[in-house]
Design a protein around this motif. Structure first.
Motif, short mmCIF file in Angstrom:
data_model
loop_
_atom_site.label_atom_id
_atom_site.label_comp_id
_atom_site.label_asym_id
_atom_site.label_seq_id
_atom_site.Cartn_x
_atom_site.Cartn_y
_atom_site.Cartn_z
N PHE A 45 0.83 -1.21 0.00
CA PHE A 45 0.00 0.00 0.00
C PHE A 45 0.86 1.26 0.00
CE2 PHE A 45 -2.17 3.10 2.97
CZ PHE A 45 -2.95 3.68 1.99
N HIS A 46 1.88 1.29 0.84
CA HIS A 46 2.74 2.48 0.92
C HIS A 46 3.49 2.72 -0.39
CE1 HIS A 46 2.95 2.91 5.59
NE2 HIS A 46 1.80 3.28 5.07
N LEU A 89 1.24 4.40 -2.82
CA LEU A 89 1.14 5.83 -2.57
C LEU A 89 2.38 6.58 -3.04
CD1 LEU A 89 -0.43 6.12 1.01
CD2 LEU A 89 -1.47 6.82 -1.15
N ASP A 139 3.11 4.70 11.40
CA ASP A 139 3.28 5.26 10.06
C ASP A 139 3.32 6.78 10.14
OD1 ASP A 139 2.99 2.63 9.23
OD2 ASP A 139 0.88 2.89 8.66
N TYR A 174 3.09 10.11 7.69
CA TYR A 174 2.75 10.67 6.38
C TYR A 174 3.04 12.17 6.44
CZ TYR A 174 0.07 6.29 5.92
OH TYR A 174 -0.31 4.97 5.89
N LEU A 193 -4.77 13.74 0.91
CA LEU A 193 -4.29 12.41 1.29
C LEU A 193 -5.43 11.54 1.80
CD1 LEU A 193 -2.06 10.32 1.94
CD2 LEU A 193 -1.73 11.51 4.13
N ASN A 194 -6.28 12.11 2.62
CA ASN A 194 -7.40 11.35 3.18
C ASN A 194 -8.29 10.79 2.08
OD1 ASN A 194 -9.19 10.56 5.44
ND2 ASN A 194 -10.58 12.05 4.52
N ALA A 207 -6.01 8.11 -0.33
CA ALA A 207 -5.49 6.86 0.23
C ALA A 207 -6.38 5.67 -0.07
CB ALA A 207 -5.27 7.01 1.73
N HIS A 243 -5.40 3.26 -5.48
CA HIS A 243 -4.86 2.76 -4.22
C HIS A 243 -5.88 1.92 -3.44
CE1 HIS A 243 -1.64 5.57 -4.98
NE2 HIS A 243 -2.45 6.61 -4.88
N HIS A 266 -5.17 -0.49 -0.24
CA HIS A 266 -5.63 0.01 1.05
C HIS A 266 -6.56 -1.00 1.72
CE1 HIS A 266 -8.67 2.04 3.56
NE2 HIS A 266 -7.68 2.81 3.96
#
Length: 206
Positions: free
Chosen positions: A26-27, A30, A64, A66, A77-78, A81, A86, A90
């Motif tokens: 997931f990261h 992003l 984590d 961010y 971002l909210n 994500a 993604h 996620h």
């Protein structure tokens, strides 16, 4: 600069190795397609949380970071994500996750970026003791003035909590090792510090 922090752990019965793999996937998604305003992200493995509770189960825990440019970027971002490009990654890690908690911090001093996050093997969490006020008495320096003392600004950073989203402490110093400003004798009256070692897993971005 702001940092959204998320503390979490695998749900009961979920293998930690599979959880970490899903989190990394997931990261990296992003990082390949970063939302506007996201500067960097990093993840650490912890053996304990920054706050003490009597009912917290044992680790491993994950923390984590961010990094985003501003509050507008936090909103982007909210949305992004769990959005297009993604969502599947996620949802995969979310399906394996147990309880979590969040925190929001603003950079006060030092260097913030993927390179600095990668070397931050220690986090020093600073909080007012019970019954203590977060404000310093007149003519006495407050914690924000003292915590960065002796800190190497090229590899370390000082952060202060914004809003109250949960039990996260008031200040955080990220560094390869605890700087002089967070030693017990240097803290203002009524404040305490906890230095917690962590294992950097990955650090991505600029």
């Amino acid at each position: 600069m702001l940092a959204y922090l998320f503390w979490h752990r695998p749900r009961e019965g979920a293998p930690a190795g599979d959880y970490e793999q899903a989190l990394e996937t997931f990261h990296r998604s992003l990082a390949r397609q970063p939302p506007a305003g996201m500067c960097a992200l990093a993840s650490y493995r912890l053996t304990e949380l920054p706050w003490r509770t009597h009912d917290t189960p044992g680790g491993p825990f994950y923390e984590d970071w961010y990094l985003v440019a501003d509050y507008a970027s936090l909103g982007v971002l909210n949305e992004a994500a769990a959005g297009r490009g993604h969502r599947s990654r996620h949802d995969e890690v979310a399906s394996r996750a147990g309880p979590g908690a969040g925190g929001l911090y603003a950079l006060l001093e030092g260097e913030a970026g993927a390179a600095a996050l990668a070397t931050a093997g220690v986090a020093v969490w600073v909080s007012p003791q019970p019954q203590a006020s977060a404000a310093a008495p007149a003519r006495e320096p407050g914690p924000a003035e003292l915590l960065g003392d002796g800190m190497d600004g090229a590899t370390s950073s000082l952060w202060r909590r914004q809003l109250v989203l949960g039990p996260a402490p008031e200040f955080c110093v990220l560094a390869p090792e605890p700087p002089p400003g967070v030693r017990e004798g240097r803290l203002p009256r009524g404040w305490s510090a906890r230095a917690l070692a962590r294992e950097p897993l990955w650090s991505l971005g600029g």
